[in-house]
Design an enzyme around this catalytic site. Structure first.
Site, PDB file in Angstrom:
ATOM      1  N   ASP A 105     -19.625 -20.822 -41.591  1.00 47.10           N
ATOM      2  CA  ASP A 105     -19.889 -19.386 -41.720  1.00 47.10           C
ATOM      3  C   ASP A 105     -18.733 -18.590 -41.091  1.00 47.10           C
ATOM      4  O   ASP A 105     -17.859 -19.153 -40.427  1.00 47.10           O
ATOM      5  CB  ASP A 105     -21.246 -19.046 -41.062  1.00 47.10           C
ATOM      6  CG  ASP A 105     -21.867 -17.788 -41.638  1.00 47.10           C
ATOM      7  OD1 ASP A 105     -23.096 -17.639 -41.576  1.00 47.10           O
ATOM      8  OD2 ASP A 105     -21.109 -16.957 -42.177  1.00 47.10           O
TER       9      ASP A 105
ATOM     10  N   GLU B 259     -28.159  -8.917 -41.161  1.00 48.98           N
ATOM     11  CA  GLU B 259     -27.936  -9.851 -40.063  1.00 48.98           C
ATOM     12  C   GLU B 259     -28.494  -9.337 -38.729  1.00 48.98           C
ATOM     13  O   GLU B 259     -29.600  -8.778 -38.700  1.00 48.98           O
ATOM     14  CB  GLU B 259     -26.448 -10.200 -39.958  1.00 48.98           C
ATOM     15  CG  GLU B 259     -25.917 -10.841 -41.248  1.00 48.98           C
ATOM     16  CD  GLU B 259     -24.545 -11.459 -41.077  1.00 48.98           C
ATOM     17  OE1 GLU B 259     -23.663 -11.140 -41.880  1.00 48.98           O
ATOM     18  OE2 GLU B 259     -24.364 -12.278 -40.173  1.00 48.98           O
TER      19      GLU B 259
HETATM   20  C1  GLC Z   1     -21.959 -13.806 -42.877  1.00 46.64           C
HETATM   21  C2  GLC Z   1     -23.253 -14.494 -43.169  1.00 46.64           C
HETATM   22  C3  GLC Z   1     -23.206 -15.383 -44.371  1.00 46.64           C
HETATM   23  C4  GLC Z   1     -22.190 -14.857 -45.370  1.00 46.64           C
HETATM   24  C5  GLC Z   1     -20.814 -14.931 -44.728  1.00 46.64           C
HETATM   25  C6  GLC Z   1     -19.701 -14.404 -45.650  1.00 46.64           C
HETATM   26  O1  GLC Z   1     -21.761 -13.681 -41.515  1.00 46.64           O
HETATM   27  O2  GLC Z   1     -23.877 -15.217 -42.110  1.00 46.64           O
HETATM   28  O3  GLC Z   1     -24.535 -15.427 -44.905  1.00 46.64           O
HETATM   29  O4  GLC Z   1     -22.219 -15.637 -46.551  1.00 46.64           O
HETATM   30  O5  GLC Z   1     -20.762 -14.210 -43.503  1.00 46.64           O
HETATM   31  O6  GLC Z   1     -19.853 -13.024 -45.852  1.00 46.64           O
END
Ligand code: GLC
Length: 636
Positions: A323, A519
């Protein structure tokens, strides 16, 4: 806060090392005892990706270390200092994370131009390996203005309809390929067990069976039958594993997001790992490990989970993409964190801005034999299996977007499917005196509430921007107010946010709920309706006419007196751009069929799930429909 300046959860730094080691030893001992007692899980047969294994391995043999490390690197386009880095560093992937629009603006042409310009760069490398370009197309291609924005997963969970979810994913893939992009970080197959978590709406349900069914449908819809179709994109079930089971107070800023899932392996397997089996069987090409921890160990650095469980026991043949800067949280020293994460099983690293430093440090780790070349070769083989399966390595492969896809982008056919999804996602919680459905021959209907005429609130987070925002967020959508007016042209439909002026109308519809978030920004200690919403319902009640409340939110909320004051109450979740689907249910053009994907708490002390022995306000699966009109008694 800048998108990439992430606060880290408590206890990631400092004494984690010793405590972790002791915990890991104890956990390993317990686990070994448990596993020894349990017959080994039948391993999943090789996926269709393995058909490309020999070609991948042959290519890896020809690659330099620089080319291999480059394939394992994913940079965010907004932080690429020089486009020539793509060819000079042999980058394997680029992403547009949240808020990472093309420099030339948010138009379909600008997105396509950005994608093609970066892909073209790979043509200048020795091996000409095309990029995988990743984006969060999580409820439609939700970054691009004018795209159809579907209900978030919480609403799709209420439909219990895998065929519909698969069709939505197919459309999402088509509207993603319309800008050329060939990879989406979806579906989220988290199993949220505490709806105070800001990512609960990204989950289909608290029930692993529902998540498993709909998650696999989404993978099949996104990837198509063979991954190499003109409308296929690589899917990414996420965030492996236990992201929805964290303990309140252990996450970012003492919330839940990125926190610690404290449970035994049996619970982790039964609840949170369960949907990944179906996703792997559906052929998922990639999986994204979670920021969160399991019993104090960051999943992104947990070899037991990523390699032994996911790759070896469950037979996952695709690749793991970390991530956004998640590797940084594995250890206070960045180089050590890289080594731990890659050795644990991370195959490609989402390192949005520090990609040059990452490449340098991983190269050092290999030369210092702290990361075995065999691990690098395995990671690159996995990445190349996916690229080969997608047809990216065929001589005739044309990376350019198919201009024909632009015609369907945001078009009526796609919006009709989204409207159907909205209809099926609506959950009727209450309908006293059968005040619903509304009549289209009503003289006047008054509409109120902060979310009645607000497309941004309808769409929620991950819409055009990372956090989403209230207001006219994207062209082509229909607010609930506009939809009501369109559905009943013969009825006067008046509007005031606070329900003033409702008196004298045939009924009042009050649309309330949450403003957008994503988030950790959506973590809440209190899910009560806000004062503005409660006041609007109070005013509506005072008008002395039937009160219908529509809740636009990413999760169940604590309703307080609003439920008692409402004659009818509908949960609309985050329906997206097609407000017509809400009007269809309010006017009875579609009788509600939705069922709760989450238990609806009566009060905050009933969270997390299972915390209380008293009955919830509404149980998982609750949902009413319209009674057939009373049959006129036959005259004698
Ligand atoms: C974010 C998320 C993830 C996402 C990634 C790219 O922090 O946790 O779900 O796909 O970054 O944007």
């Amino acid at each position: 806060m800048a998108r990439n300046a992430r606060p880290v959860p408590p206890d990631v730094r400092g004494t984690q090392g010793v405590a972790r080691f002791r915990f890991a030893l104890l956990a390993a001992a317990l686990l070994a005892a448990t596993l020894a007692a349990r017959p080994a899980e039948p391993t999943t047969p090789p996926s269709m990706l393995m058909a490309f294994d020999a070609r991948a391995r042959a290519l890896v043999k020809r690659m330099t270390l620089a080319e291999k490390v480059g394939q394992m690197t994913q940079a965010d386009q907004q932080f690429i200092r020089d486009p020539a880095d793509v060819e000079n560093l042999f980058l394997g992937s680029v992403l547009s994370g949240g808020d990472s629009d093309p420099p030339r603006g948010n138009t379909l042409e600008a997105w396509r131009g950005l994608y093609e310009s970066l892909q073209e760069r790979t043509r200048r490398t020795r091996l000409r390996i095309p990029l995988l370009y990743g984006i969060d197309a999580v409820h439609g291609n939700s970054n691009v203005l004018g795209a159809v924005i579907f209900p978030h997963n919480v609403g799709l969970g209420a439909t219990r309809n895998p065929r519909l979810v698969r069709r939505i994913a197919e459309i999402t893939a088509a509207e993603t390929r319309a800008i050329g992009v060939n990879w989406t970080f979806a579906p989220c197959v988290c199993v949220p067990r505490d709806i105070r978590w800001g990512r609960s709406y990204e989950g289909f349900s608290e029930d692993p069976e529902i998540v498993s069914l709909l998650g696999a449908a989404a993978v099949r819809g996104l990837q198509g039958r063979t991954l190499r179709g003109p409308l296929s994109v690589a899917a990414t079930p996420k965030h492996f594993v236990g992201d929805g089971g964290t303990l309140a107070g252990t996450g970012v800023e003492k919330g839940l997001d990125q926190g610690d899932a404290r449970m035994d392996e049996e619970t982790l397997q039964r609840v949170h790992l369960y949907p990944y089996r179906a996703a792997i069987d559906a052929g998922a090409a990639t999986i994204m490990p979670s920021y969160s921890s399991w019993n104090g160990i960051k999943v992104t650095g947990d070899r037991r989970l990523l390699t032994e469980v996911l790759k070896e026991e469950m037979g996952f043949d695709g690749f793991l993409i970390s991530d956004y800067n998640a590797v940084d949280q594995v250890h206070p020293d960045y180089k050590t964190a890289i080594g731990m994460s890659v050795n644990a099983g991370i195959d490609m690293v989402m390192v949005p801005d520090r990609y040059r430093e990452f490449i340098q440090l991983l190269t050092e780790l290999v030369n210092e034999r702290r990361v075995p070349m065999a691990r690098i070769d395995d990671a690159v083989t996995r990445i190349l299996r996916v690229k080969l399966a997608m047809g990216l390595m065929e001589p005739r492969y044309d990376f350019r977007a198919d201009p024909a896809l632009e015609r369907g982008f945001g078009g009526a056919e796609h919006r009709a499917v989204a409207r159907q999804a909205v209809r099926e996602s609506m959950v009727l919680l209450k309908n006293a005196h059968h005040v619903l459905p509304l009549s289209k021959s009503a003289r006047r209907i008054h509409v109120a509430g902060k979310s009645a005429d607000d497309l941004g609130n309808q769409a929620g987070g991950w819409t055009i921007t990372w956090q989403g925002k209230s207001g006219p967020v994207s062209p082509g959508g229909t607010t609930i107010l506009a939809a009501l007016r369109r559905a009943a042209p013969g009825t006067e439909i008046t509007y005031s946010p606070d329900a003033s002026g409702a008196a004298g109308a045939d009924a009042v519809v009050v649309v309330i709920g949450e403003a957008p978030y994503a988030e950790m920004k959506g973590d809440r200690h209190d899910l009560s309706l806000d004062k503005t919403d409660l006041a609007a319902v109070d005013n509506a009640r005072a008008a002395g006419i039937p009160v219908i409340v529509v809740l636009v939110s990413g999760r169940p909320m604590i309703l307080g007196r609003a439920l008692d004051q409402a004659d009818a109450f509908l949960a609309a979740w985050l329906p997206g751009t097609e407000g017509d689907g809400v009007a269809d249910v309010l006017f009875g053009d579609y009788a509600p069929t939705g069922r709760l994907p989450y238990t609806w708490p009566r009060s905050m002390d009933q969270l997390p799930l299972g915390a209380s022995t008293t009955a919830p306000l509404f149980p998982l699966g609750h949902g009413l429909t319209y009674q057939p009109p009373p049959r006129m008694s036959r005259s004698r």
